[in-house]
Design a protein around this motif. Structure first.
Motif, mmCIF file in Angstrom:
data_model
loop_
_atom_site.group_PDB
_atom_site.id
_atom_site.type_symbol
_atom_site.label_atom_id
_atom_site.label_comp_id
_atom_site.label_asym_id
_atom_site.label_seq_id
_atom_site.Cartn_x
_atom_site.Cartn_y
_atom_site.Cartn_z
ATOM 1 N N PRO A 171 -109.320 39.610 30.928
ATOM 2 C CA PRO A 171 -108.505 40.555 30.170
ATOM 3 C C PRO A 171 -109.014 41.991 30.228
ATOM 4 O O PRO A 171 -108.240 42.938 30.337
ATOM 5 C CB PRO A 171 -108.560 40.027 28.730
ATOM 6 C CG PRO A 171 -108.959 38.606 28.847
ATOM 7 C CD PRO A 171 -109.784 38.500 30.087
ATOM 8 N N LEU A 172 -110.313 42.153 30.168
ATOM 9 C CA LEU A 172 -110.891 43.489 30.193
ATOM 10 C C LEU A 172 -110.668 44.159 31.550
ATOM 11 O O LEU A 172 -110.301 45.336 31.618
ATOM 12 C CB LEU A 172 -112.384 43.414 29.865
ATOM 13 C CG LEU A 172 -113.081 44.706 29.528
ATOM 14 C CD1 LEU A 172 -112.381 45.433 28.389
ATOM 15 C CD2 LEU A 172 -114.524 44.436 29.163
ATOM 16 N N ASP A 226 -98.022 55.194 29.758
ATOM 17 C CA ASP A 226 -99.298 55.340 29.058
ATOM 18 C C ASP A 226 -99.282 54.552 27.754
ATOM 19 O O ASP A 226 -100.250 53.881 27.404
ATOM 20 C CB ASP A 226 -99.646 56.805 28.822
ATOM 21 C CG ASP A 226 -98.556 57.566 28.076
ATOM 22 O OD1 ASP A 226 -97.398 57.097 28.049
ATOM 23 O OD2 ASP A 226 -98.858 58.639 27.537
ATOM 24 N N ALA A 227 -98.167 54.603 27.041
ATOM 25 C CA ALA A 227 -98.044 53.842 25.793
ATOM 26 C C ALA A 227 -98.058 52.342 26.074
ATOM 27 O O ALA A 227 -98.611 51.559 25.290
ATOM 28 C CB ALA A 227 -96.772 54.237 25.049
ATOM 29 N N ALA A 228 -97.479 51.929 27.194
ATOM 30 C CA ALA A 228 -97.475 50.509 27.558
ATOM 31 C C ALA A 228 -98.901 50.023 27.811
ATOM 32 O O ALA A 228 -99.292 48.941 27.360
ATOM 33 C CB ALA A 228 -96.605 50.281 28.795
ATOM 34 N N VAL A 229 -99.680 50.828 28.526
ATOM 35 C CA VAL A 229 -101.066 50.450 28.805
ATOM 36 C C VAL A 229 -101.882 50.437 27.506
ATOM 37 O O VAL A 229 -102.723 49.561 27.309
ATOM 38 C CB VAL A 229 -101.687 51.390 29.867
ATOM 39 C CG1 VAL A 229 -103.171 51.125 30.041
ATOM 40 C CG2 VAL A 229 -100.959 51.221 31.206
ATOM 41 N N GLU A 230 -101.608 51.376 26.609
ATOM 42 C CA GLU A 230 -102.288 51.364 25.311
ATOM 43 C C GLU A 230 -101.934 50.093 24.529
ATOM 44 O O GLU A 230 -102.787 49.507 23.866
ATOM 45 C CB GLU A 230 -101.907 52.600 24.498
ATOM 46 C CG GLU A 230 -102.489 53.869 25.065
ATOM 47 C CD GLU A 230 -101.884 55.116 24.446
ATOM 48 O OE1 GLU A 230 -101.151 55.008 23.442
ATOM 49 O OE2 GLU A 230 -102.149 56.200 24.977
ATOM 50 N N PHE A 231 -100.676 49.691 24.613
ATOM 51 C CA PHE A 231 -100.271 48.451 23.956
ATOM 52 C C PHE A 231 -101.054 47.274 24.541
ATOM 53 O O PHE A 231 -101.545 46.412 23.794
ATOM 54 C CB PHE A 231 -98.766 48.214 24.115
ATOM 55 C CG PHE A 231 -98.345 46.841 23.686
ATOM 56 C CD1 PHE A 231 -98.216 46.539 22.343
ATOM 57 C CD2 PHE A 231 -98.107 45.855 24.625
ATOM 58 C CE1 PHE A 231 -97.857 45.258 21.935
ATOM 59 C CE2 PHE A 231 -97.744 44.580 24.228
ATOM 60 C CZ PHE A 231 -97.619 44.277 22.881
ATOM 61 N N LEU A 232 -101.186 47.233 25.872
ATOM 62 C CA LEU A 232 -101.939 46.155 26.512
ATOM 63 C C LEU A 232 -103.389 46.181 26.031
ATOM 64 O O LEU A 232 -103.973 45.134 25.772
ATOM 65 C CB LEU A 232 -101.879 46.268 28.033
ATOM 66 C CG LEU A 232 -102.499 45.084 28.763
ATOM 67 C CD1 LEU A 232 -101.578 43.872 28.676
ATOM 68 C CD2 LEU A 232 -102.776 45.430 30.205
ATOM 69 N N GLY A 233 -103.958 47.374 25.885
ATOM 70 C CA GLY A 233 -105.308 47.489 25.346
ATOM 71 C C GLY A 233 -105.387 46.905 23.944
ATOM 72 O O GLY A 233 -106.368 46.237 23.591
ATOM 73 N N GLY A 234 -104.347 47.121 23.158
ATOM 74 C CA GLY A 234 -104.287 46.527 21.824
ATOM 75 C C GLY A 234 -104.247 45.011 21.887
ATOM 76 O O GLY A 234 -104.886 44.331 21.079
#
Length: 189
Positions: free
Chosen positions: A42-43, A69-77
Motif C-alpha cells: 500500500p505504501l 491531486d485530490a484523488a491521490v490524497e484520498f488514496l493516501g487517506g
C-alpha cells in the motif's frame, strides 16, 4: 439544454436515482481500492501514484490533471486508515506495473462516481435552492482551506514515522523523506 417535455420534478427524481446509483458504485469501488492496496504494498502504491501525479501535473495541461491531486490524497487517506501492521507486513511485496495501472483506473472511476453521487443529495421537491447548495458543496470539495498543508504534513509525518525504519529495507529510503523533497520542490518554484 434540458428537455422541456420532462418536468422539473421528474428531472429531480432522475438526478436522485442517478446519484443513488453513483453512490452505490462509489462504495463498490472503494472496496475494490482497499483490496487492490492490500494485494500489493500500500505504501509503495501511494508513493508511486504521488510521483505519477506530480509528473502528470508538469506534463499535461492543468485542466487535464485537475482533481487528480485530490484523488491521490484520498488514496493516501485510505492507506493511512489501514491497520499499521498490514502496511508494515506488506512493505516488501512487489507488484507488476499492470496492478498500478488498475489501481489508477479504479481510483479515477471512484472519484467520478463519488462526484456523481453528490447529485440531488440535498434537494427536496420544493427546494429550488438545492442545486445552488450542491454547487457550493462541489466547489468546496475542490478548494483547499488555509493550513491544509500543515495538517496534511502532521498526519503524513505521524504515519510515516511508524513505518520509516521498516520501509528503508524495502524502498531504500524512509517515506518521510518525501516530505522534505516536497518542501524543497516548493521552495524552488
Amino acid at each position: 439544454m434540458a428537455d422541456p417535455s420532462i418536468s422539473f420534478d421528474e428531472r429531480r427524481r432522475l438526478a436522485r436515482e442517478q446519484g443513488k446509483r453513483a453512490r452505490q458504485r462509489a462504495d463498490e469501488l472503494r472496496g475494490e481500492l482497499n483490496q487492490l492496496l492490500l494485494a500489493g504494498n500500500p505504501l509503495a502504491f501511494y508513493l508511486q501514484l504521488s510521483v505519477w501525479e506530480a509528473l502528470a501535473r508538469s506534463a499535461v495541461s492543468a485542466d487535464a490533471a485537475f482533481g487528480y491531486d485530490a484523488a491521490v490524497e484520498f488514496l493516501g487517506g485510505l492507506v493511512t486508515s489501514l491497520p499499521a501492521h498490514h502496511v508494515v507486513a506488506r512493505l516488501d511485496v512487489d507488484h507488476p506495473p499492470e496492478q498500478m495501472l488498475r489501481l489508477d483506473r479504479v481510483l479515477r472511476e471512484y472519484c467520478i462516481a463519488e462526484d456523481e453521487g453528490g447529485v440531488g443529495v440535498d434537494t427536496s421537491p420544493g427546494d429550488r435552492e438545492g442545486g445552488v447548495r450542491a454547487l457550493l458543496r462541489y466547489e468546496s470539495r475542490l478548494d483547499r482551506m488555509r493550513g491544509y498543508e500543515l495538517h496534511l504534513k502532521e498526519i503524513v509525518t505521524t504515519v510515516f514515522a511508524a513505518v520509516d525504519r521498516q520501509a528503508v529495507a524495502g524502498l531504500g529510503f524512509p517515506p518521510s523523506l518525501t516530505i522534505q523533497l516536497a518542501e524543497a520542490m516548493e521552495r524552488i518554484r
